[in-house]
Design an enzyme around this catalytic site. Structure first.
Site, PDB file in Angstrom:
ATOM      1  N   ASP A  18     -70.612  -5.361 -10.252  1.00 14.28           N
ATOM      2  CA  ASP A  18     -71.531  -4.543 -11.054  1.00 14.28           C
ATOM      3  C   ASP A  18     -71.145  -4.318 -12.517  1.00 14.28           C
ATOM      4  OD1 ASP A  18     -72.466  -4.376  -8.461  1.00 14.28           O
ATOM      5  OD2 ASP A  18     -72.128  -2.231  -8.240  1.00 14.28           O
ATOM      6  N   LYS A  78     -78.197  -5.279  -5.347  1.00 16.71           N
ATOM      7  CA  LYS A  78     -77.975  -4.311  -4.269  1.00 16.71           C
ATOM      8  C   LYS A  78     -78.363  -2.913  -4.722  1.00 16.71           C
ATOM      9  CE  LYS A  78     -73.020  -3.595  -5.366  1.00 16.71           C
ATOM     10  NZ  LYS A  78     -72.988  -2.141  -5.566  1.00 16.71           N
ATOM     11  N   CYS A 111     -68.589   2.092  -5.880  1.00 20.81           N
ATOM     12  CA  CYS A 111     -68.781   0.747  -5.325  1.00 20.81           C
ATOM     13  C   CYS A 111     -67.475   0.055  -4.961  1.00 20.81           C
ATOM     14  CB  CYS A 111     -69.596  -0.103  -6.293  1.00 20.81           C
ATOM     15  SG  CYS A 111     -71.256   0.584  -6.577  1.00 20.81           S
TER      16      CYS A 111
END
Length: 197
Positions: A18, A78, A111
């Site tokens: 990310d 996601k 995450c």
């Protein structure tokens, strides 16, 4: 025998979590974190280590930043915190279920943490590259690293990963990896972590 965490090019996969445009102004040490992750990605290409890339809600948070150098990788979108979504699990299976994950990206307490827990539960050894992982808050980052170490992840650095993967100057790709080590990794504020121990 105790698990000592020796990295191997044969059994590793690089997780890139990310590192997206909208996070740029808010993540502590973002530029240096991405720079270190980019070196890991370059090394993975030299050494034949597969890389897996995710993006958190790219419609709202934008694409992966170009300086990561992730062209050619499929970005798995996601909305969950973990990277271990169905598409990633399938990619891991297609790779023969690597036994070691080298993990970098953001955010450490969200995450990165959820991905680490999922990987550890699957019996995969997790190597968190501390100088290639961050959060908006340095407090969240440092406590996340401490928490993940308690859970069984190995904490390491960009340079340590590169050196462990080649194991010495006799490795056929040593010269290429040495080029990536010409300049030391930038300081990303981790000394506070060790002064707190």
């Amino acid at each position: 025998m105790a698990v000592i965490g020796r990295l191997s090019t044969k059994d590793a996969v690089l997780f890139l979590c990310d590192m997206q445009e909208k996070f740029r102004p808010n993540i502590f040490q973002f530029t240096n974190i991405v720079s270190n992750a980019a070196r890991l990605l370059q090394a993975s290409r030299v050494l034949g280590i597969p890389a897996i890339l995710t993006e958190q809600y790219p419609k709202g948070l934008g694409p992966t930043v170009p300086e990561l150098g992730a062209e050619g990788l499929t970005a798995h979108a996601k909305t969950s915190f973990t990277m271990m979504i169905e598409e990633v699990v399938k990619e891991m299976q297609a790779l023969g279920n690597p036994k070691q994950a080298i993990l970098c990206g953001i955010e450490a307490h969200a995450c990165i943490a959820c991905t680490t827990f999922d990987l550890l539960e699957k019996g995969i050894e997790v190597h968190i590259v501390s100088d290639a992982v961050s959060s908006r808050s340095q407090t969240d980052r440092l406590f996340a690293l401490s928490r993940l170490k308690q859970s069984g992840a190995f904490l390491t650095t960009t340079e340590a990963v590169l050196l462990q993967l080649v194991q010495g100057s006799k490795h056929p790709n040593f010269k290429e990896i040495q080029q990536l080590l010409m300049h030391p990794s930038p300081d990303t504020g981790l000394l506070a972590y060790f002064s707190a121990l």
